[in-house]
Design a protein around this motif. Structure first.
Motif, PDB file in Angstrom:
ATOM      1  N   THR A 109      49.794  28.515 150.174  1.00  0.00           N
ATOM      2  CA  THR A 109      50.398  28.528 148.841  1.00  0.00           C
ATOM      3  C   THR A 109      50.180  27.212 148.112  1.00  0.00           C
ATOM      4  O   THR A 109      49.988  27.184 146.907  1.00  0.00           O
ATOM      5  CB  THR A 109      51.922  28.781 148.949  1.00  0.00           C
ATOM      6  OG1 THR A 109      52.122  30.003 149.650  1.00  0.00           O
ATOM      7  CG2 THR A 109      52.570  28.864 147.582  1.00  0.00           C
ATOM      8  N   ARG A 110      50.230  26.103 148.843  1.00  0.00           N
ATOM      9  CA  ARG A 110      50.129  24.768 148.242  1.00  0.00           C
ATOM     10  C   ARG A 110      49.443  23.836 149.230  1.00  0.00           C
ATOM     11  O   ARG A 110      49.154  24.198 150.366  1.00  0.00           O
ATOM     12  CB  ARG A 110      51.509  24.223 147.892  1.00  0.00           C
ATOM     13  CG  ARG A 110      52.376  23.894 149.117  1.00  0.00           C
ATOM     14  CD  ARG A 110      53.797  23.520 148.795  1.00  0.00           C
ATOM     15  NE  ARG A 110      54.442  24.399 147.865  1.00  0.00           N
ATOM     16  CZ  ARG A 110      55.031  25.565 148.187  1.00  0.00           C
ATOM     17  NH1 ARG A 110      55.044  25.969 149.436  1.00  0.00           N
ATOM     18  NH2 ARG A 110      55.588  26.312 147.271  1.00  0.00           N
ATOM     19  N   TRP A 111      49.224  22.593 148.780  1.00  0.00           N
ATOM     20  CA  TRP A 111      48.683  21.549 149.633  1.00  0.00           C
ATOM     21  C   TRP A 111      49.789  20.606 150.069  1.00  0.00           C
ATOM     22  O   TRP A 111      50.641  20.224 149.274  1.00  0.00           O
ATOM     23  CB  TRP A 111      47.613  20.734 148.897  1.00  0.00           C
ATOM     24  CG  TRP A 111      46.381  21.518 148.640  1.00  0.00           C
ATOM     25  CD1 TRP A 111      45.931  21.986 147.437  1.00  0.00           C
ATOM     26  CD2 TRP A 111      45.430  21.949 149.602  1.00  0.00           C
ATOM     27  NE1 TRP A 111      44.771  22.683 147.616  1.00  0.00           N
ATOM     28  CE2 TRP A 111      44.441  22.671 148.922  1.00  0.00           C
ATOM     29  CE3 TRP A 111      45.328  21.789 150.980  1.00  0.00           C
ATOM     30  CZ2 TRP A 111      43.356  23.237 149.580  1.00  0.00           C
ATOM     31  CZ3 TRP A 111      44.247  22.349 151.632  1.00  0.00           C
ATOM     32  CH2 TRP A 111      43.266  23.063 150.932  1.00  0.00           C
ATOM     33  N   PHE A 112      49.761  20.210 151.334  1.00  0.00           N
ATOM     34  CA  PHE A 112      50.575  19.129 151.865  1.00  0.00           C
ATOM     35  C   PHE A 112      49.608  17.972 152.087  1.00  0.00           C
ATOM     36  O   PHE A 112      48.569  18.144 152.745  1.00  0.00           O
ATOM     37  CB  PHE A 112      51.250  19.538 153.174  1.00  0.00           C
ATOM     38  CG  PHE A 112      52.280  20.611 152.972  1.00  0.00           C
ATOM     39  CD1 PHE A 112      53.599  20.286 152.710  1.00  0.00           C
ATOM     40  CD2 PHE A 112      51.924  21.954 153.006  1.00  0.00           C
ATOM     41  CE1 PHE A 112      54.558  21.275 152.505  1.00  0.00           C
ATOM     42  CE2 PHE A 112      52.865  22.951 152.809  1.00  0.00           C
ATOM     43  CZ  PHE A 112      54.183  22.606 152.548  1.00  0.00           C
ATOM     44  N   VAL A 113      49.913  16.810 151.511  1.00  0.00           N
ATOM     45  CA  VAL A 113      48.968  15.703 151.470  1.00  0.00           C
ATOM     46  C   VAL A 113      49.609  14.433 152.021  1.00  0.00           C
ATOM     47  O   VAL A 113      50.736  14.096 151.663  1.00  0.00           O
ATOM     48  CB  VAL A 113      48.514  15.421 150.022  1.00  0.00           C
ATOM     49  CG1 VAL A 113      47.460  14.326 149.991  1.00  0.00           C
ATOM     50  CG2 VAL A 113      48.029  16.674 149.337  1.00  0.00           C
ATOM     51  N   ASN A 114      48.863  13.726 152.858  1.00  0.00           N
ATOM     52  CA  ASN A 114      49.218  12.371 153.263  1.00  0.00           C
ATOM     53  C   ASN A 114      48.043  11.481 152.928  1.00  0.00           C
ATOM     54  O   ASN A 114      46.914  11.756 153.346  1.00  0.00           O
ATOM     55  CB  ASN A 114      49.504  12.284 154.773  1.00  0.00           C
ATOM     56  CG  ASN A 114      50.860  12.816 155.118  1.00  0.00           C
ATOM     57  OD1 ASN A 114      51.845  12.459 154.483  1.00  0.00           O
ATOM     58  ND2 ASN A 114      50.917  13.667 156.122  1.00  0.00           N
ATOM     59  N   GLY A 115      48.311  10.426 152.162  1.00  0.00           N
ATOM     60  CA  GLY A 115      47.285   9.455 151.832  1.00  0.00           C
ATOM     61  C   GLY A 115      47.646   8.110 152.424  1.00  0.00           C
ATOM     62  O   GLY A 115      48.797   7.671 152.323  1.00  0.00           O
ATOM     63  N   PHE A 116      46.670   7.463 153.048  1.00  0.00           N
ATOM     64  CA  PHE A 116      46.842   6.136 153.625  1.00  0.00           C
ATOM     65  C   PHE A 116      45.770   5.249 153.011  1.00  0.00           C
ATOM     66  O   PHE A 116      44.596   5.380 153.342  1.00  0.00           O
ATOM     67  CB  PHE A 116      46.712   6.190 155.149  1.00  0.00           C
ATOM     68  CG  PHE A 116      47.671   7.177 155.765  1.00  0.00           C
ATOM     69  CD1 PHE A 116      49.003   6.844 155.960  1.00  0.00           C
ATOM     70  CD2 PHE A 116      47.246   8.446 156.105  1.00  0.00           C
ATOM     71  CE1 PHE A 116      49.890   7.760 156.504  1.00  0.00           C
ATOM     72  CE2 PHE A 116      48.120   9.368 156.662  1.00  0.00           C
ATOM     73  CZ  PHE A 116      49.453   9.026 156.855  1.00  0.00           C
ATOM     74  N   VAL A 117      46.177   4.388 152.088  1.00  0.00           N
ATOM     75  CA  VAL A 117      45.236   3.599 151.308  1.00  0.00           C
ATOM     76  C   VAL A 117      45.629   2.129 151.353  1.00  0.00           C
ATOM     77  O   VAL A 117      46.732   1.785 151.773  1.00  0.00           O
ATOM     78  CB  VAL A 117      45.179   4.100 149.842  1.00  0.00           C
ATOM     79  CG1 VAL A 117      44.776   5.569 149.789  1.00  0.00           C
ATOM     80  CG2 VAL A 117      46.495   3.883 149.130  1.00  0.00           C
ATOM     81  N   PHE A 118      44.729   1.270 150.886  1.00  0.00           N
ATOM     82  CA  PHE A 118      45.084  -0.141 150.827  1.00  0.00           C
ATOM     83  C   PHE A 118      46.016  -0.404 149.647  1.00  0.00           C
ATOM     84  O   PHE A 118      47.054  -1.012 149.797  1.00  0.00           O
ATOM     85  CB  PHE A 118      43.827  -1.024 150.725  1.00  0.00           C
ATOM     86  CG  PHE A 118      44.185  -2.482 150.692  1.00  0.00           C
ATOM     87  CD1 PHE A 118      44.558  -3.129 151.855  1.00  0.00           C
ATOM     88  CD2 PHE A 118      44.182  -3.190 149.506  1.00  0.00           C
ATOM     89  CE1 PHE A 118      44.926  -4.469 151.831  1.00  0.00           C
ATOM     90  CE2 PHE A 118      44.547  -4.520 149.469  1.00  0.00           C
ATOM     91  CZ  PHE A 118      44.926  -5.166 150.636  1.00  0.00           C
ATOM     92  N   ASP A 119      45.650   0.078 148.462  1.00  0.00           N
ATOM     93  CA  ASP A 119      46.420  -0.190 147.241  1.00  0.00           C
ATOM     94  C   ASP A 119      46.800   1.141 146.599  1.00  0.00           C
ATOM     95  O   ASP A 119      45.969   1.801 145.977  1.00  0.00           O
ATOM     96  CB  ASP A 119      45.571  -1.033 146.289  1.00  0.00           C
ATOM     97  CG  ASP A 119      46.314  -1.486 145.047  1.00  0.00           C
ATOM     98  OD1 ASP A 119      47.368  -0.890 144.720  1.00  0.00           O
ATOM     99  OD2 ASP A 119      45.839  -2.424 144.396  1.00  0.00           O
ATOM    100  N   ALA A 120      48.062   1.541 146.740  1.00  0.00           N
ATOM    101  CA  ALA A 120      48.513   2.848 146.241  1.00  0.00           C
ATOM    102  C   ALA A 120      48.428   2.968 144.728  1.00  0.00           C
ATOM    103  O   ALA A 120      48.390   4.070 144.199  1.00  0.00           O
ATOM    104  CB  ALA A 120      49.934   3.130 146.716  1.00  0.00           C
ATOM    105  N   SER A 121      48.357   1.863 144.006  1.00  0.00           N
ATOM    106  CA  SER A 121      48.225   1.949 142.544  1.00  0.00           C
ATOM    107  C   SER A 121      46.810   2.344 142.131  1.00  0.00           C
ATOM    108  O   SER A 121      46.577   2.708 140.986  1.00  0.00           O
ATOM    109  CB  SER A 121      48.624   0.625 141.878  1.00  0.00           C
ATOM    110  OG  SER A 121      47.683  -0.392 142.191  1.00  0.00           O
ATOM    111  N   GLU A 122      45.843   2.307 143.065  1.00  0.00           N
ATOM    112  CA  GLU A 122      44.455   2.665 142.763  1.00  0.00           C
ATOM    113  C   GLU A 122      44.118   4.102 143.147  1.00  0.00           C
ATOM    114  O   GLU A 122      43.039   4.591 142.825  1.00  0.00           O
ATOM    115  CB  GLU A 122      43.486   1.700 143.459  1.00  0.00           C
ATOM    116  CG  GLU A 122      43.669   0.248 143.082  1.00  0.00           C
ATOM    117  CD  GLU A 122      43.467  -0.044 141.604  1.00  0.00           C
ATOM    118  OE1 GLU A 122      42.850   0.772 140.883  1.00  0.00           O
ATOM    119  OE2 GLU A 122      43.932  -1.109 141.161  1.00  0.00           O
TER     120      GLU A 122
END
Length: 151
Positions: A130-143
């Motif tokens: 039905t939807r996406w479950f997302v995990n993001g692991f980044v250096f700078d979350a504002s980018e």
């Protein structure tokens, strides 16, 4: 009793350098994105059709850059990940640089990564059909933020 043991298993990897449509048959794949220009990655629409990401569909997307193999602000090109319209996605993007991070809200169907994103920024996607479950692991979350359209 011991179950099956698998040896020498490898992650299925695909390198992306330009706009790309991810297929329903790509579940479990890791995409390494080394963009030559602004690049859009289109995930399949969640659903139960043969060309849709059904329950349990998953992938990982990792950003890479010609400018180097690590460090902030060196992606050089924008990368937009389209999670399909109106799927009310759920997830968070966390920054290791101490940024507060960003959460998905209704109508935010894209992850927009600027040219100042970082090689190694990683996103994991899982669909419940039905939807996406997302995990993001980044250096700078504002980018790398959830957005209503491509950046």
């Amino acid at each position: 009793k011991m179950g099956r043991v698998f040896f020498n298993t490898r992650t299925n990897i695909e390198n992306i350098t330009a706009n790309h449509d991810v297929l329903a048959s790509d579940s479990g794949k890791t995409f390494i994105v080394l963009p030559a220009a602004t690049t859009e990655i289109n995930l399949p629409t969640p659903g139960s059709g043969t060309d849709q990401a059904g329950e349990g569909w998953n992938c990982t997307i990792i950003l890479q850059s010609d400018s180097g193999f690590g460090g902030d602000t060196i992606m050089d090109q924008k990368v937009n990940i389209d999670m399909s319209a109106d799927t009310n996605n759920v997830g968070n993007i966390f920054g290791s640089d101490g940024d507060a991070g960003v959460a998905a809200v209704d109508t935010m169907d894209f992850i927009a990564c600027t040219a100042a994103a970082s090689p190694g920024d990683t996103f994991q996607f899982l669909s419940d059909g039905t939807r996406w479950f997302v995990n993001g692991f980044v250096f700078d979350a504002s980018e790398c933020v959830f957005a209503t359209d491509a950046g």
